[in-house]
Design an enzyme around this catalytic site. Structure first.
Site, PDB file in Angstrom:
ATOM      1  N   GLU A   8       0.814  -1.213   0.000  1.00  0.00           N
ATOM      2  CA  GLU A   8       0.000   0.000   0.000  1.00  0.00           C
ATOM      3  C   GLU A   8       0.852   1.270   0.000  1.00  0.00           C
ATOM      4  OE1 GLU A   8      -3.348   0.431   2.613  1.00  0.00           O
ATOM      5  OE2 GLU A   8      -3.623  -1.740   2.745  1.00  0.00           O
ATOM      6  N   ASP A  78      -2.181  -4.217   3.350  1.00  0.00           N
ATOM      7  CA  ASP A  78      -2.237  -4.369   4.811  1.00  0.00           C
ATOM      8  C   ASP A  78      -3.187  -5.497   5.241  1.00  0.00           C
ATOM      9  OD1 ASP A  78      -0.475  -2.321   4.996  1.00  0.00           O
ATOM     10  OD2 ASP A  78      -1.895  -0.816   5.696  1.00  0.00           O
ATOM     11  N   TYR A 283       2.326  -4.282  13.545  1.00  0.00           N
ATOM     12  CA  TYR A 283       1.154  -3.622  12.951  1.00  0.00           C
ATOM     13  C   TYR A 283       0.290  -2.980  14.028  1.00  0.00           C
ATOM     14  CZ  TYR A 283      -2.499  -2.869   9.486  1.00  0.00           C
ATOM     15  OH  TYR A 283      -3.409  -2.290   8.636  1.00  0.00           O
TER      16      TYR A 283
END
Length: 315
Positions: A8, A78, A283
């Site tokens: 991304e 993601d 994350y």
């Protein structure tokens, strides 16, 4: 022939390219590039099928060229609903035939290469979940954004979350304006001991009149405040166990950034994104406090090397 890996954020490209080396080309979708149209609802009953348009033609054109020269395309967006939806839109917009979906929760060489070994397909359940959320944004908030922007005199968007949140803010503001203040009195005694000062608050409940929630007799409160002799009626002692706080999740990260550092939520998540892309944290858009085994192992190794083994838990 090479394999194309699409992530991304363009900020991730350089580090992931370094991990994968020759035989791979890493490129970025720059987030969402396909969305509902801005100047119309883009979804209508009875079937509510979204009408998508390309919002970043330059990115799509660039990725189409790279995909033509690739034997395999890995969709490494993601690992959340939005990322799954972007992977789906990449497949549709680029008309991919040979593709695999990969995901990693940390940008480390081990995690990135492991994701290639565990490549799978796009989870259409997650895609449907994101699409449902996006459609709800339109149905619930699209008509609110315009009047809200006019009232605030700046561009503002509303959706499935902001619209009801705005209603809650308005309701709360009306409660505040309708609130009638009550004057009441409290007494706090301050004591000095060898360990330092401590305070005790007077319990006025036994002295309240029927139907009262607060002591409103100022003269009585002043008379209590003149007391200088006290008797300790009871002492309770008990062991207290304090545990370290759990690892941050999205909500607690935002709360801590706001209360401790006075950083606004949007800025906090932007900074966290930059840390994630630099492979410094795992994350951050998550509701699970799980930590990477690899990251925990690295921390423990550092503790051992620096004579701090007592900080390593038994399990």
């Amino acid at each position: 022939m090479t394999a194309l890996v699409i992530v991304e954020s363009p900020n991730k490209v350089k580090k992931i390219q370094k991990y994968l080396g020759n035989g791979y080309v890493v490129a970025a979708s720059v987030g969402h590039f396909r969305d509902l149209p801005q100047k119309e609802m883009g979804v209508a009953p009875p079937r509510f099928i979204p009408k998508y348009v390309i919002t970043n033609k330059r990115v799509v054109s660039n990725l189409q060229q790279k995909a033509k020269n690739a034997e395999m395309v890995y969709l490494a967006t993601d690992p959340d609903r939005e990322g799954e939806a972007i992977a789906y839109h990449l497949r549709e917009a680029l008309r991919l035939k040979n593709y695999r979906r990969i995901a990693f929760h940390e940008i480390t060489e081990k995690a990135v290469k492991a994701s290639l070994a565990e490549a799978g397909d796009i989870d259409m359940g997650l895609v449907a979940a994101q699409e449902g959320r996006r459609v709800m944004d339109r149905l619930v908030g699209y008509r609110v954004s315009g009047p809200l922007s006019d009232r605030l005199q700046q561009r503002a968007s509303a959706g499935r979350v902001q619209t009801p949140a705005l209603r809650l803010v308005v309701d709360r503001e009306n409660e505040i304006r309708a609130f009638v203040p009550t004057n009441y009195f409290e007494v706090v005694a301050t004591f000095e001991a060898e360990t330092g000062k401590w305070e005790a608050k007077w319990d006025s409940k036994p002295y309240l009149k029927a139907g009262q929630d607060y002591l409103q007799d100022e003269a009585f409160a002043n008379s209590v405040a003149t007391l200088r002799e006290f008797t300790v009626q009871d002492i309770n002692t008990k062991p207290v166990t304090r545990k370290p706080p759990p690892p941050f999740i999205s909500s607690t990260l935002i709360q801590a950034a706001s209360s401790q550092l006075k950083i606004k939520p949007k800025k906090a998540m932007q900074l966290a994104q930059e840390l994630f892309e630099a492979a410094v944290i795992t994350y951050h858009r998550t509701d699970t406090p799980n930590l990477s085994d690899e990251a925990v192992g690295m921390v423990w190794d550092w503790l051992r090397q620096n004579g701090k083994d007592n900080y390593i838990p038994p399990a």
